[in-house]
Structure formats: structure tokens, C-alpha cells
Design a protein around this motif. Structure first.
Motif, mmCIF file in Angstrom:
data_model
loop_
_atom_site.group_PDB
_atom_site.id
_atom_site.type_symbol
_atom_site.label_atom_id
_atom_site.label_comp_id
_atom_site.label_asym_id
_atom_site.label_seq_id
_atom_site.Cartn_x
_atom_site.Cartn_y
_atom_site.Cartn_z
ATOM 1 N N ILE A 34 0.618 -2.119 -0.314
ATOM 2 C CA ILE A 34 -0.150 -0.398 0.139
ATOM 3 C C ILE A 34 0.427 0.807 0.095
ATOM 4 N N VAL A 35 0.864 2.553 -0.769
ATOM 5 C CA VAL A 35 0.817 3.285 -0.190
ATOM 6 C C VAL A 35 0.193 4.513 -0.196
ATOM 7 N N TRP A 36 0.796 4.536 0.971
ATOM 8 C CA TRP A 36 -0.119 4.967 2.249
ATOM 9 C C TRP A 36 -0.377 6.042 2.215
ATOM 10 N N LYS A 37 0.004 7.361 1.278
ATOM 11 C CA LYS A 37 0.136 9.184 1.285
ATOM 12 C C LYS A 37 -1.487 8.841 0.973
ATOM 13 N N ASN A 38 -1.677 8.004 -0.264
ATOM 14 C CA ASN A 38 -2.623 8.206 -1.592
ATOM 15 C C ASN A 38 -4.055 7.930 -0.699
ATOM 16 N N ARG A 97 -10.229 11.455 -2.854
ATOM 17 C CA ARG A 97 -10.629 11.487 -4.390
ATOM 18 C C ARG A 97 -10.701 12.446 -5.723
ATOM 19 N N LEU A 98 -11.008 13.336 -5.626
ATOM 20 C CA LEU A 98 -11.209 14.320 -6.676
ATOM 21 C C LEU A 98 -9.137 15.351 -6.931
ATOM 22 N N SER A 99 -8.450 15.021 -5.362
ATOM 23 C CA SER A 99 -6.358 15.166 -5.940
ATOM 24 C C SER A 99 -6.725 13.801 -7.021
ATOM 25 N N ARG A 100 -6.521 12.493 -6.237
ATOM 26 C CA ARG A 100 -6.306 11.435 -6.508
ATOM 27 C C ARG A 100 -6.958 10.793 -8.687
ATOM 28 N N ARG A 101 -8.063 12.394 -8.761
ATOM 29 C CA ARG A 101 -8.258 12.221 -10.334
ATOM 30 C C ARG A 101 -7.309 12.799 -10.838
ATOM 31 N N LEU A 109 11.343 6.802 -16.839
ATOM 32 C CA LEU A 109 10.428 8.082 -16.833
ATOM 33 C C LEU A 109 9.495 7.718 -16.526
ATOM 34 N N TYR A 110 8.348 7.421 -17.028
ATOM 35 C CA TYR A 110 7.258 6.245 -16.799
ATOM 36 C C TYR A 110 6.712 5.772 -15.845
ATOM 37 N N ASP A 111 7.166 4.862 -15.587
ATOM 38 C CA ASP A 111 8.038 4.444 -13.644
ATOM 39 C C ASP A 111 7.661 5.594 -12.683
ATOM 40 N N TYR A 112 9.108 7.150 -13.069
ATOM 41 C CA TYR A 112 8.449 8.097 -12.312
ATOM 42 C C TYR A 112 6.991 8.448 -11.803
ATOM 43 N N LEU A 113 6.251 8.557 -13.435
ATOM 44 C CA LEU A 113 5.015 9.338 -13.656
ATOM 45 C C LEU A 113 3.749 8.108 -13.148
ATOM 46 N N SER A 114 3.740 7.088 -13.162
ATOM 47 C CA SER A 114 3.010 5.874 -12.743
ATOM 48 C C SER A 114 2.743 5.937 -11.121
ATOM 49 N N TYR A 115 4.146 6.312 -10.394
ATOM 50 C CA TYR A 115 4.395 5.930 -8.865
ATOM 51 C C TYR A 115 3.689 7.937 -8.359
ATOM 52 N N HIS A 116 3.660 8.882 -9.517
ATOM 53 C CA HIS A 116 3.089 10.423 -8.765
ATOM 54 C C HIS A 116 1.379 9.819 -9.691
ATOM 55 N N GLN A 117 0.839 8.632 -9.814
ATOM 56 C CA GLN A 117 -0.963 9.452 -10.388
ATOM 57 C C GLN A 117 -1.906 8.753 -9.064
ATOM 58 N N GLY A 118 -1.709 8.636 -8.124
ATOM 59 C CA GLY A 118 -2.183 8.452 -7.063
ATOM 60 C C GLY A 118 -2.837 7.173 -6.800
ATOM 61 N N MET A 119 -2.306 5.744 -7.047
ATOM 62 C CA MET A 119 -2.377 4.607 -7.228
ATOM 63 C C MET A 119 -2.598 3.994 -5.379
ATOM 64 N N LEU A 120 -3.163 3.251 -5.045
ATOM 65 C CA LEU A 120 -3.218 2.983 -4.174
ATOM 66 C C LEU A 120 -2.127 1.440 -3.728
ATOM 67 N N SER A 121 -1.762 1.525 -4.471
ATOM 68 C CA SER A 121 -0.870 0.093 -4.361
ATOM 69 C C SER A 121 0.737 0.066 -5.645
ATOM 70 N N GLN A 122 1.417 -0.531 -5.247
ATOM 71 C CA GLN A 122 2.715 -1.144 -5.935
ATOM 72 C C GLN A 122 2.065 -1.600 -7.037
ATOM 73 N N THR A 161 -3.950 14.834 -15.141
ATOM 74 C CA THR A 161 -2.571 15.329 -15.028
ATOM 75 C C THR A 161 -1.965 14.468 -15.829
ATOM 76 N N VAL A 162 -1.491 13.787 -15.344
ATOM 77 C CA VAL A 162 -0.066 12.508 -15.943
ATOM 78 C C VAL A 162 -0.445 12.231 -17.141
ATOM 79 N N THR A 163 -2.026 11.314 -17.515
ATOM 80 C CA THR A 163 -2.557 11.191 -18.539
ATOM 81 C C THR A 163 -2.552 11.613 -19.581
ATOM 82 N N VAL A 164 -2.932 13.629 -19.455
ATOM 83 C CA VAL A 164 -2.524 13.965 -20.640
ATOM 84 C C VAL A 164 -0.934 14.904 -20.742
ATOM 85 N N PHE A 165 -0.362 14.795 -19.684
ATOM 86 C CA PHE A 165 1.570 14.759 -20.035
ATOM 87 C C PHE A 165 1.879 14.145 -20.395
ATOM 88 N N VAL A 166 1.020 11.719 -20.631
ATOM 89 C CA VAL A 166 2.157 11.359 -20.621
ATOM 90 C C VAL A 166 1.216 11.504 -22.594
#
Length: 885
Positions: A426-430, A435-439, A512-525, A444-449
């Protein structure tokens, strides 16, 4: 700028026939030599270094549970290969887990599939091509090839009006029923046959993966299997008691525990700050202990220098603590340690932190650590605002699965249930992020990709055309003439260099994409790993495959799209034309990836190259211990390239010369299977816990590859004016799309959930023995016999990897319960602090100091290791002072 431009147009940008030097047989031969040289040298280096560097090449084996029953690999040069080969799938499942099993299952399926396709392509289809296909089709070096003449006819109608019925390629005679072109029907037959064979192998492997997954998850009992994630909790239900009462009123089972996520941001930040201060304190201690004492007059004799000996000067030397005690008893330690220069640090204070001064680093960071410990202990006792997410642990797996697979609330977006990730995943900080922040972060990450995908077009499209002889002749004519006179060098520049650059992009971009995935707000590794796989495949498929084939250049994208609106078959024509043109490039790409780079992955060249630098940079015992840990195995770095190679092999399978690509694909997946099998079992660790979710990603990408394959074959047949044969590919195209839709409805749920019939209680783990799973119900609904139980059983060793990994874990934020670590100064790690000890004296380990009346991390007294030579001083940290006597 390609071979199909009209060579009779002197005003165009096309390469003239006397200037064009296309990739040919020499390019493939040169690439084969380079790949074999790289691969064999790396493989031999691995075989030599493996028994010598077991801390790297057997890191997982050395740190894993001995109950894994992995066989020890012989230390001989090649003796490890048969042992690795004979490790069964059940042993892989038992020792590496479900994700590793699924990952290797894709490579094994690919080996079987391309082995079968290679036999048919080499011994059935290739003789037909050699007998009936004009030999000029295989010679891309001449602009007057058969394919050039066919496409030139089509190209003359490109800009014709789509409403002009008197002109266009449809008016050309259909050669489908021409007896001299009858061999084109064989392409249609093999398109259907290869598609059916691919779906058969995928469907069979999917059934096996699902059965193994259901048996594996249905027979184990972990806290994760009994826990589901409840999101969208309304404010009136955001208490543990209310959630427990809600779930139990559903009458699906008894709730064992509820973990309601709260806004622990303040506590998590304090823990992060403590980790930073702890690292700085350990670095200060290491800098202090690494300094030699000064040589004062009247110092000790050579025989009693103490710190001049290796065993006492270097932290972690043999018998260090015993030697330290002995020196303290002799009374000589005080003078030597007092002569060491203590490290200093600068800290800022006052209004807006505009004032600064230097102070003793050890004392400063010790006091900061003590203050943070007090703040953390106080923060752990506070109450925090609840979030809309909770983890609910049931008393049984069946009750949990019923909750996951059911709708709880009639309102959209409320009380949604999903499988819970493992506690360590679990990524506890997420969890407490709104929910709005995670969305917003996700979009944002999707548009950036998406924007990044367009940005990648510039360098990749430049690469696709800049290294051709045409471009070189235009800008560097003398260099072009020199390349034309040196065939091998020309092959390296025109084919080998682009292949190498694309391969390096495949290695670098996933970070780079692994870094973006990590900051996308998902709840688990696990979710992050699957997202990284999807993003990296999108880059690999779109930017490397489509840009190099359909578009070729940035300016061509708009032309392709505009012409596609006029003629829906234009993309199929362009795809077929460019696929055949780039056959040498993709052949060399697969060759380099399989024969050249897989041995380097086995060698772990990046880890080997970085280890000396990391070893020099590791100053503290904690940093040196981190170097001995197994490196993580990230599926997002390896699976997308394998999926691209799979698609390329499918696309070229039925084309002339496709048996060569299939043979290289077979070699790629065979080498990849043994490379990753070794790394997953012996060398690398898997931090993710995705329960085999990568298989559905694999299946959807296989369906995408079949669609591209069918479009290519349809365009290839249409370029030869076999319009009827090309049109008959359409039913197969529709059937493949329907299969993908049916897969989502029929199979995908079984890759996400556990069926209730698969949940079985264990027969009770006998002490010291294996545990056998039992199921009283057979596939047909009757009583399962011994043979079916043996077939459905999963190799057990008392517990699964997941059960061992989750033993003693709970769904609790680690910041709330984890012990506070002491500074790790000497060789052995110190015991962690418990709450009752934080208020007591906590002297750094490795020396005996007298009791102190103070609190926190006391510095040792004068004369002990780390003592200051000053008589007294103080370090100001706001309202707190630490005094040294």
C-alpha cells in the motif's frame, strides 16, 4: 524519402535509383555478428563472475527462506544451466509467487506458438514464396521492384477525387482469380490459420493461468485474501463501528477488523523527516570514525596506537566491541578519541532563518532526532480526520469475495468494493488523499503522457529518416560516397545505429514512465507496476512501431490522416508497404534484443557498472547493507519490449521471409525465458503483489497484434491487386475484435477475483510437513477423485510466498506502529527503540558509557568515541538546548 517515391520525378524529394542504397543482406549479417559478439561475451562474463559474486548473482537465494527448496546451482562454468532448466513450474510458483509464474508463462506460450508458426512458415509457406513470388520482391535495393510498381500504380490515384468513379485503383483488374497469382490465396489461408493458432495457444494458456491462479489464491489464507477495500464512504459512516455494523448487516460474514484511513499527512511527514535526520546523523558518525587521530607530543608508542590497526580503525572490523572495551579499561581511549576532529554542520535560525552558524554535527542531529521522536510519539496519540477509504478484514475468504463481487449501495460512487492490496504494497500517503485530488493527478499524468507521446515524434521521426543514404547524400555528399564505398560501415550507420538507439530508448524511457505512474495517485505498488506496463507499451508500440511504419516522419502524419479520410484503406496500404520496407530494421531489432542484450540483462550490467561507484558512495553501515539487498524486478521495464517483439513476429509471420523473423522470435523468447527465470528465482526480488494481473494486459496486447497482422496482410494483398482476397480478411478482423470483447466479459473477472468454488480450506498444516489443498467438488459438480485433486493441486511447502511475506502484517499505517530506529554506526545493526525507551538514555551502540541524567540520544562522555574535546558547549535548536559537560 523512401524507395517507393517516383524515381522519375527529379523535382521530388525521393532518392533516385542511382543514389539509393537500401538495407540488404549485408546489414543482417553485420547485425548478427555484432549481436553474437555482444551476447557471447556477456554470457561468458556472467558464467565466470556468477560463482565469484554470489552477493549479486544469488542475492535473492542468499536472503530468502531456506524452505523455498530452490536447488543450489553448481559453481561450474555451465553446470548451472541444466539445473535451472529442470526447475518446474510448480517450483517457480512456490518459490517466486504468482506474478513470476504469469510472467514466465507468457514467454513459454510464445516459445510454443512461434515454434509452431516457424515450422509452417519455413516448410510450407516459404517454398510457395520461392516458387511463385517474383524474386525482385525480396530486393529492396532496386526501386524497380515488383512492390514498387504495384504501389506506384496505387500512388498515382492518391490525390484523385474520392467521388471520381472513372479513376482510381478500384478500376484496376482484380488479380484474385488470375491463375498466375493463385499463390496469393495461400496468404489468406495462412492469415486465418496463424490467427486461429495464436488464439488457440493464448486460450489454452489463459485457462491454465486462471486455474493455477484460482487454486493458488483459493488454498492460501492471508490477511490480504480476507480483506477488501471500501471506498466512497459517506461522512455519516466514517467510523470503525459504523462500517463494521454496515458490513455485518449485509449478512455475508463476520467482520474481523476495520482500518479506517485517516489524514496522517502530518505524521508521515515527521517520519520522513526523521529518516532524513537519521541518515545525516549516521553520515556524521561515519565521517568522524573515518578520521585518524592527530599525533600529539607525548602520544602513545607504536605498539599501543590502537587506531592504527585495521581491526579498530575501520568500523565493522573483527572483534571491534571487545577491542573497544579493552582500550577503555587501559585508559588510552580517551586521549585518542579526543584527538579526532569532530564533523561540523551549519544550521540556520532567527527571523526567516537568515542567521546561521556552525556547530557540532553529531550533537546537532542527535538533538534533532530526539525532538522528532518526541513529536512522533505525540502525533501517534492524536486523532485525525477520517478519509473516505477503509480496509475491512472478514473472518473468511468467501465472505470477502462476496463483498468484492457485489454492489452494496444503490447510489453511484458510494461504498465501492475492490480487492485490497497487500499491507506491504500500500502507498499510504494516497489512501487519505481526496478522491478528486487523485483523479486530478491521474488525468494530469495521462495528459502529460499524451503530450510526451507527441514530443517523442520529433527525435524518433528524425531517426527514422536521418540515417538513410538519401539524407546523408543531401547534407553530407562526401560522407555518403565514402559510406557507399565501405559496405560494412554503411550497414552499421544505416541499420545498426538506428537499431541500437531504439534499443537504448526502450531501456531508458521506462524509468520516466515508472516515475509518472508512481505519482499518479494509485493505492498500491501492484497497480503502479501494471500502469507502468501499460504506459511503456504505449510508448513502445505507438512511438517505435507506428512512427517507424505508418508515419515515418512528423510531416507525414497529417498526410496519412488526410488521405485516410479520403480512402479508409489507405492505412492498410501504407502499413503493408512500410512493414515490408522495414523488414530488415525489425529483424535486426529482434536480433539485437534477443541475442545481444539478453545476456547483458543476465549479467546485470547496470548493477555491475554502478556497484563500484555505489560502494564508494556508501559511507554508513546502513548504506553498505542496502547494497547487498536483491535488486527489484520491475515488470514494466521488461514486458512491453517482449510484447512488441511478439507483435512484430505475428506481423511478419505470413510475409515472404517471415520464417526468419519467427526463428529470431523463437530465440528471443527462449533466451528471455531462461534469463528471467534465473533472475526471478535467484538474483532479483519482486516488491509488487499484483496476483497475476499482468496476464490480462498480455492477452489484450496479443489481440491488438492480431489486428495489426490482419490489417497488414489485407494491405499486402491489396497492393498486389488481389482485392477479393484482401476483402476476405475482413470477417477474420471482426471475429478477432469480438474475441477481445468476449474475453473482457468471460475471462477478465477470473483474473481479478477468486471464484467461490475455488476457495478451499487447507487440510491443516502438519508440523514440519507440506500442506495439501483439498476440494470436495469436482469440475462437473460431483465428488473430486484423487486424480483430479492431484491435477488441481498446487505445490505446497506449508505456506505460499505471499503467506510468508504477510506473516504478522496488519492493515495499519507503518508510521503509527513501526519501531524508531537507532543510528546504525558499527557493523551490527542496533535494536530499534520502543516507546518506553525513547525517554531513557539511548547511547550510540558500540561503546559503554556511564549513565546520564538527560534524555534522548546522548553523546558519549569525554574520552569515549565521539566525545568533544571542548570542556562545554551547547547547541541551540529552538527552545531546547543540549549541554555537554
Amino acid at each position: 524519402m523512401n524507395v517507393f517515391d517516383d524515381p522519375d520525378n527529379p523535382d521530388g524529394d525521393a532518392c533516385r535509383g542511382d543514389k539509393w542504397v537500401g538495407p540488404g543482406r549485408t546489414d543482417t549479417q553485420v547485425q548478427l555478428v555484432i549481436s553474437l559478439a555482444l551476447g557471447l561475451s556477456a554470457f561468458l562474463a556472467f558464467c565466470i563472475l556468477r560463482p565469484r559474486w554470489k552477493s549479486l548473482y544469488a542475492a535473492r537465494k542468499r536472503h530468502s527462506d531456506p524452505l523455498l527448496h530452490l536447488p543450489a546451482l553448481p559453481d561450474s562454468l555451465f553446470g548451472w544451466i541444466p539445473t535451472l532448466y529442470h526447475i518446474t513450474e510448480q517450483q517457480v510458483l512456490s518459490s517466486a509467487g504468482l506474478d513470476a509464474y504469469v510472467f514466465l508463462a507468457f514467454f513459454k506460450m510464445s516459445m510454443r506458438l512461434f515454434g509452431a508458426l516457424f515450422v509452417f512458415a519455413a516448410f510450407v509457406l516459404e517454398p510457395i514464396n520461392r516458387r511463385f513470388v517474383d524474386s525482385r520482391t525480396h530486393d529492396p535495393s532496386g526501386p524497380q521492384s515488383f512492390l514498387f510498381r504495384q504501389y506506384a500504380t496505387y500512388r498515382s490515384y492518391e490525390h484523385a477525387s474520392p467521388f471520381d468513379e472513372s479513376d482510381g485503383p478500384d478500376q484496376d483488374p482484380d488479380s484474385s482469380f488470375n491463375r498466375n497469382m493463385g499463390h496469393l490465396w495461400s496468404y489468406l489461408v495462412f492469415t486465418y490459420f496463424f490467427t486461429g493458432l495464436t488464439l488457440y495457444f493464448m486460450d489454452r494458456e489463459t485457462s491454465k493461468v486462471i486455474q493455477v491462479r484460482q487454486d493458488y489464491l483459493g488454498t492460501q489464507s492471508t490477511v490480504t485474501d480476507r480483506t477488501f477495500r471500501l471506498s466512497g464512504i459517506p461522512r455519516e459512516l466514517r467510523t470503525e463501528a459504523a462500517i463494521k455494523d454496515l458490513v455485518e448487516r449485509l449478512e455475508i460474514g463476520k467482520v474481523e477488523s476495520v482500518t479506517l484511513c485517516r489524514n496522517w499527512r502530518q505524521l508521515d511527514r515527521l517520519v520522513e523527516q526523521r529518516q532524513t535526520v537519521l541518515a545525516k546523523l549516521e553520515n556524521s558518525w561515519s565521517a568522524y570514525l573515518a578520521r585518524k587521530p592527530g599525533d600529539r607530543a607525548g602520544g602513545e608508542s607504536n605498539g599501543d596506537s590502537g587506531l592504527g590497526n585495521d581491526e579498530t580503525e575501520v568500523p565493522g572490523g573483527p572483534d571491534e566491541e571487545a577491542g573497544e572495551s579493552e582500550r577503555l579499561l587501559r585508559g588510552s581511549s580517551a586521549r585518542r578519541f579526543a584527538e579526532r576532529e569532530r564533523p561540523q554542520t551549519r544550521f540556520w535560525y532567527g527571523f526567516l532563518h537568515l542567521q546561521s552558524r556552525k556547530t557540532d554535527a553529531i550533537d546537532y542531529y542527535s538533538e534533532k532526532l530526539r525532538q522528532l521522536d518526541d513529536k512522533i510519539l505525540a502525533a501517534r496519540k492524536k486523532s485525525y480526520e477520517p478519509a473516505d477509504l477503509a480496509f475491512v478484514t472478514m473472518d473468511s475468504i468467501a465472505a470477502c469475495q462476496m463483498a468484492i463481487q457485489a454492489l452494496i449501495d444503490p447510489h453511484p460512487g458510494r461504498l465501492l468494493t475492490k480487492p485490497a492490496p497487500a499491507p506491504s504494497d500500500i502507498v499510504w500517503k494516497n489512501t487519505y488523499a481526496p478522491r478528486l485530488s487523485r483523479r486530478i493527478r491521474s488525468w494530469t499524468v495521462t495528459v502529460f503522457v499524451a503530450v510526451l507521446t507527441i514530443v517523442w515524434l520529433v527525435p524518433l521521426a528524425f531517426l527514422a529518416s536521418a540515417l538513410s543514404i538519401c539524407t546523408i547524400d543531401k547534407f553530407l555528399p562526401s560522407f555518403g560516397e565514402w559510406l557507399r564505398a565501405h559496405e560494412i560501415t554503411r550497414s552499421l550507420v544505416q541499420t545498426g545505429l538506428p537499431t541500437l538507439v531504439v534499443s537504448l530508448l526502450n531501456i531508458a524511457v521506462p524509468y520516466l514512465y515508472d516515475y509518472l505512474s508512481y505519482h499518479q495517485g494509485m493505492l498500491s505498488q501492484g497497480d503502479i507496476a501494471l500502469s507502468a506496463v501499460s504506459k511503456n507499451f504505449f510508448f513502445t508500440f505507438f512511438n517505435i512501431f507506428l512512427i517507424f511504419t505508418v508515419f515515418n516522419a512528423v510531416t507525414s502524419i497529417f498526410d496519412v490522416l488526410r488521405n485516410s479520410l479520403k480512402d479508409t484503406t489507405y492505412i492498410a496500404y501504407t502499413l503493408a508497404r512500410k512493414i515490408e520496407e522495414l523488414s530488415v530494421f525489425y529483424t535486426n531489432f529482434i536480433m539485437l534484443q534477443g541475442l545481444g542484450l539478453f545476456p547483458f540483462r543476465l549479467l546485470e550490467f547496470g548493477s555491475v557498472a554502478q556497484y563500484p561507484l555505489l560502494r564508494l558512495a556508501a559511507r554508513t553501515p546502513r548504506e553498505r547493507a542496502a547494497l547487498a539487498r536483491p535488486p527489484p524486478f520491475c515488470y514494466g521495464f521488461y514486458l512491453p519490449t517482449a510484447l512488441l517483439v511478439f507483435i512484430l513476429c505475428l506481423v511478419y509471420s505470413a510475409l515472404p521471409g517471415g520464417f526468419l523473423v519467427l526463428g529470431l522470435g523463437l530465440a528471443y523468447f527462449s533466451l528471455g525465458y531462461f534469463t528471467y527465470k534465473y533472475q526471478l528465482l535467484y538474483a532479483m526480488d519482486q516488491p509488487q503483489h499484483a496476483t497475476g494481473g499482468a496476464w490480462r494486459i498480455v492477452c489484450y496486447r496479443v489481440v491488438l497484434g492480431l489486428v495489426v497482422f490482419q490489417l497488414t496482410m489485407s494491405g499486402y494483398l491489396a497492393l498486389r491487386k488481389a482485392f477479393t482476397v484482401a476483402l476476405l480478411v475482413a470477417p477474420l478482423f471482426v471475429a478477432t475484435l469480438w474475441y477481445g470483447w468476449d474475453f473482457r466479459k468471460r475471462v477478465e473477472p477470473l483474473t481479478r477475483f477468486i471464484s467461490l468454488r475455488s476457495i478451499r480450506r487447507a487440510a491443516g498444516p502438519p508440523e514440519g510437513g507440506d500442506r495439501e489443498s483439498e476440494s470436495a467438488v469436482s469440475e462437473e459438480g460431483g465428488v473430486a477423485g484423487p486424480e483430479e485433486r492431484r491435477r488441481r493441486g498446487v505445490f505446497r511447502r506449508g505456506s505460499t510466498v505471499d503467506e510468508d511475506r504477510e506473516k504478522g502484517l496488519r492493515f495499519v499505517n507503518p508510521s503509527l506502529v513501526m519501531p524508531l530506529e537507532q543510528p546504525w554506526i558499527y557493523q551490527d545493526p542496533p535494536p530499534p527503540l520502543v516507546e518506553s525507551e525513547v525517554d531513557e538514555v539511548a547511547a550510540p551502540p558500540g561503546f559503554d558509557g556511564p549513565e546520564s541524567s538527560g534524555r534522548g540520544y546522548e553523546t558519549p562522555p569525554r574520552g569515549a568515541p565521539g566525545a568533544s574535546s571542548n570542556s562545554s558547549s551547547s547547541v541551540s535548536l529552538g527552545d531546547t538546548h543540549v549541554w555537554r559537560d
